[in-house]
Design an enzyme around this catalytic site. Structure first.
Site, PDB file in Angstrom:
ATOM      1  N   ASN A   9       0.918  -1.227   0.031  1.00 40.13           N
ATOM      2  CA  ASN A   9      -0.128  -0.217  -0.185  1.00 40.13           C
ATOM      3  C   ASN A   9       0.883   1.170  -0.071  1.00 40.13           C
ATOM      4  O   ASN A   9       1.730   1.655   0.937  1.00 40.13           O
ATOM      5  CB  ASN A   9      -0.869  -0.114   1.307  1.00 40.13           C
ATOM      6  CG  ASN A   9      -1.716   1.339   1.613  1.00 40.13           C
ATOM      7  OD1 ASN A   9      -1.855   2.114   0.336  1.00 40.13           O
ATOM      8  ND2 ASN A   9      -2.289   1.300   2.728  1.00 40.13           N
ATOM      9  N   LYS A  11      -0.008   4.214  -0.435  1.00 39.36           N
ATOM     10  CA  LYS A  11      -0.614   5.330   0.252  1.00 39.36           C
ATOM     11  C   LYS A  11      -0.248   6.666  -0.633  1.00 39.36           C
ATOM     12  O   LYS A  11      -0.043   6.493  -1.764  1.00 39.36           O
ATOM     13  CB  LYS A  11      -0.057   5.629   1.677  1.00 39.36           C
ATOM     14  CG  LYS A  11      -0.146   4.547   2.588  1.00 39.36           C
ATOM     15  CD  LYS A  11      -0.063   4.704   3.928  1.00 39.36           C
ATOM     16  CE  LYS A  11      -0.131   3.159   4.637  1.00 39.36           C
ATOM     17  NZ  LYS A  11      -0.137   3.212   6.143  1.00 39.36           N
ATOM     18  N   HIS A  94      -9.440   0.857   4.975  1.00 38.09           N
ATOM     19  CA  HIS A  94      -8.156   1.129   5.735  1.00 38.09           C
ATOM     20  C   HIS A  94      -8.367   1.837   6.814  1.00 38.09           C
ATOM     21  O   HIS A  94      -9.159   3.024   6.815  1.00 38.09           O
ATOM     22  CB  HIS A  94      -7.096   1.821   4.585  1.00 38.09           C
ATOM     23  CG  HIS A  94      -5.669   1.721   5.276  1.00 38.09           C
ATOM     24  ND1 HIS A  94      -5.331   2.796   6.101  1.00 38.09           N
ATOM     25  CD2 HIS A  94      -4.774   0.692   5.220  1.00 38.09           C
ATOM     26  CE1 HIS A  94      -3.985   2.570   6.646  1.00 38.09           C
ATOM     27  NE2 HIS A  94      -3.665   1.483   5.800  1.00 38.09           N
ATOM     28  N   GLU A  96      -6.931   4.551   7.970  1.00 39.74           N
ATOM     29  CA  GLU A  96      -6.686   6.021   7.756  1.00 39.74           C
ATOM     30  C   GLU A  96      -8.047   6.459   6.888  1.00 39.74           C
ATOM     31  O   GLU A  96      -8.201   7.679   6.972  1.00 39.74           O
ATOM     32  CB  GLU A  96      -5.328   5.880   6.741  1.00 39.74           C
ATOM     33  CG  GLU A  96      -4.081   5.988   7.276  1.00 39.74           C
ATOM     34  CD  GLU A  96      -3.033   5.621   6.695  1.00 39.74           C
ATOM     35  OE1 GLU A  96      -2.995   5.523   5.746  1.00 39.74           O
ATOM     36  OE2 GLU A  96      -2.036   4.900   7.497  1.00 39.74           O
ATOM     37  N   GLU A 166      -5.185  -5.215  10.817  1.00 42.56           N
ATOM     38  CA  GLU A 166      -4.242  -4.099  10.992  1.00 42.56           C
ATOM     39  C   GLU A 166      -4.579  -3.471  12.199  1.00 42.56           C
ATOM     40  O   GLU A 166      -5.157  -2.291  12.031  1.00 42.56           O
ATOM     41  CB  GLU A 166      -4.115  -3.076   9.589  1.00 42.56           C
ATOM     42  CG  GLU A 166      -4.005  -3.636   8.190  1.00 42.56           C
ATOM     43  CD  GLU A 166      -3.358  -2.662   7.431  1.00 42.56           C
ATOM     44  OE1 GLU A 166      -2.417  -2.829   7.081  1.00 42.56           O
ATOM     45  OE2 GLU A 166      -3.925  -1.652   7.275  1.00 42.56           O
ATOM     46  N   GLY A 172       2.456   2.157  10.733  1.00 39.22           N
ATOM     47  CA  GLY A 172       3.443   3.345  10.534  1.00 39.22           C
ATOM     48  C   GLY A 172       4.222   3.629  11.719  1.00 39.22           C
ATOM     49  O   GLY A 172       4.938   4.761  11.925  1.00 39.22           O
ATOM     50  N   SER A 212       3.425  -2.080  10.410  1.00 41.50           N
ATOM     51  CA  SER A 212       4.955  -2.380  10.540  1.00 41.50           C
ATOM     52  C   SER A 212       5.575  -3.737  10.212  1.00 41.50           C
ATOM     53  O   SER A 212       6.694  -3.933  10.915  1.00 41.50           O
ATOM     54  CB  SER A 212       5.397  -1.857  11.947  1.00 41.50           C
ATOM     55  OG  SER A 212       5.079  -0.647  12.014  1.00 41.50           O
TER      56      SER A 212
END
Ligand code: PGA
Length: 251
Positions: A9, A11, A94, A96, A166, A172, A212
Site C-alpha cells: 500500500n 498510500k 483502511h 486511515e 491491521e 506506521g 509495521s
C-alpha cells in the site's frame, strides 16, 4: 481459494517518475509462484502502473473507491473507472480512511457491495485502536467491524474477499503485533467467519496482517498458521525491502 498474498500500500507517496522507478525495480525481480503480489499506487499512477506491469505477475490494485458508480461526487473515483484502467482489486476500510476521512462501517458496507457487484476483489481492513486493546475490547471491536462491514454479503461473494487485520497502533509506528498476537487475532477472525458462513469459507479466506511489517519480522509473522500474508505500507516503498517480505514465507 486460500492464497498467500503480499500487497504493498503505497498510500500518498510517489509521483509518476518515482512510481515508474519503483516498478522498474520490481520488474527485475523473480517472484515466487505461490505468492500473489500486489501494489497499490496513487490513483493518478494506476493506469501507467497497469501498462508497465501488464505482462507481469504483480497486480495493480486501488487504495480506495467511491460507493456510487457515477455522478456528482467531485474528486471521487468509481469501481467502473478502476476497472477501465485494468484494476480489479480494491482496499476498503483502511484505518486511515476510517479515521482521517470518517468512513463509517455503514459506508464501508456500501463500498463492499459496489465492489462485489462490479466483480472486484475486496481487501477489507479491520483493526483496533490501542485503547481497545488496553481495555481488552479488541476482539469485540474486530467482530463488530466484520459484522457491520461484511457479514451482510452472500456466501458466494466470499470468493472475492480478503481480510487484512491491521491493528491501528502498529500502522506506521514501527511497533508490530507479536506473531502470537497476530495469530490469536487471525484465528479469532477465522472462527468468527466460520460461525457466520461455515468452515468451508473460513478455511478458504486469506487473512493478511498489516502494521509495521519489515524484512526482519515478516518471516516470524508469516510462519503463523492463520496468517496468509501481509499488507505492507512503509516497507513496500523500497523494492529490496518489499521483495524480502515477499520472500519471507517458509523462512
Ligand atoms: P505500515 O502500514 O506497514 O507502514 O505500518 C501498513 C498499512 O497501513 O497498510
Amino acid at each position: 481459494m486460500r492464497k498467500k498474498i503480499v500487497a504493498g500500500n503505497w498510500k500518498m507517496n510517489n509521483d509518476l517518475a518515482a512510481t515508474q522507478d519503483l516498478l522498474a525495480e520490481l520488474k527485475k525481480q523473480v517472484f515466487p509462484e505461490d505468492v500473489a503480489v500486489m501494489v497499490a499506487p496513487a490513483f493518478t499512477n494506476l493506469y501507467p502502473a497497469y501498462q508497465t506491469l501488464r505482462e507481469h505477475p504483480v497486480e495493480v490494485i486501488s487504495q480506495n473507491m467511491h460507493q456510487s458508480d457515477k455522478g456528482a461526487f467531485t474528486g471521487e473515483i468509481s469501481a467502473s473507472m478502476l476497472k477501465s484502467v485494468g484494476v480489479n482489486t480494491v482496499i476498503i476500510g483502511h484505518s486511515e480512511r476510517r479515521s482521517d476521512f470518517h468512513e463509517t462501517d455503514a459506508l464501508l458496507a456500501e463500498k463492499v457491495d459496489t465492489a462485489l457487484e462490479k466483480e472486484m476483489t475486496v481487501i477489507f481492513c479491520v483493526g483496533e485502536q490501542l485503547s481497545d486493546r488496553e481495555h481488552s475490547e479488541h476482539f469485540e471491536v474486530i467482530k463488530t467491524q466484520l459484522d457491520r462491514g461484511l457479514f451482510h454479503t452472500s456466501k458466494e461473494s466470499w470468493e472475492q474477499i480478503v481480510i487484512a487485520y491491521e491493528p491501528v497502533w502498529a500502522i506506521g509506528t514501527g511497533e508490530t503485533a507479536t506473531p502470537k498476537q497476530a495469530q490469536e487475532m487471525h484465528a479469532f477472525i477465522r472462527e468468527t467467519i466460520s460461525q457466520q458462513y461455515g468452515d468451508g469459507i473460513a478455511n478458504n479466506i486469506s487473512i493478511l496482517y498489516g502494521g509495521s511489517v519489515k524484512p526482519n519480522n515478516a518471516a516470524d509473522i508469516f510462519s503463523k498458521k492463520d496468517v496468509d500474508g501481509g499488507l505492507i505500507g512503509g516497507a513496500s516503498l523500497k523494492a529490496d525491502d518489499f521483495m524480502a517480505i515477499v520472500n519471507a514465507f517458509g523462512k
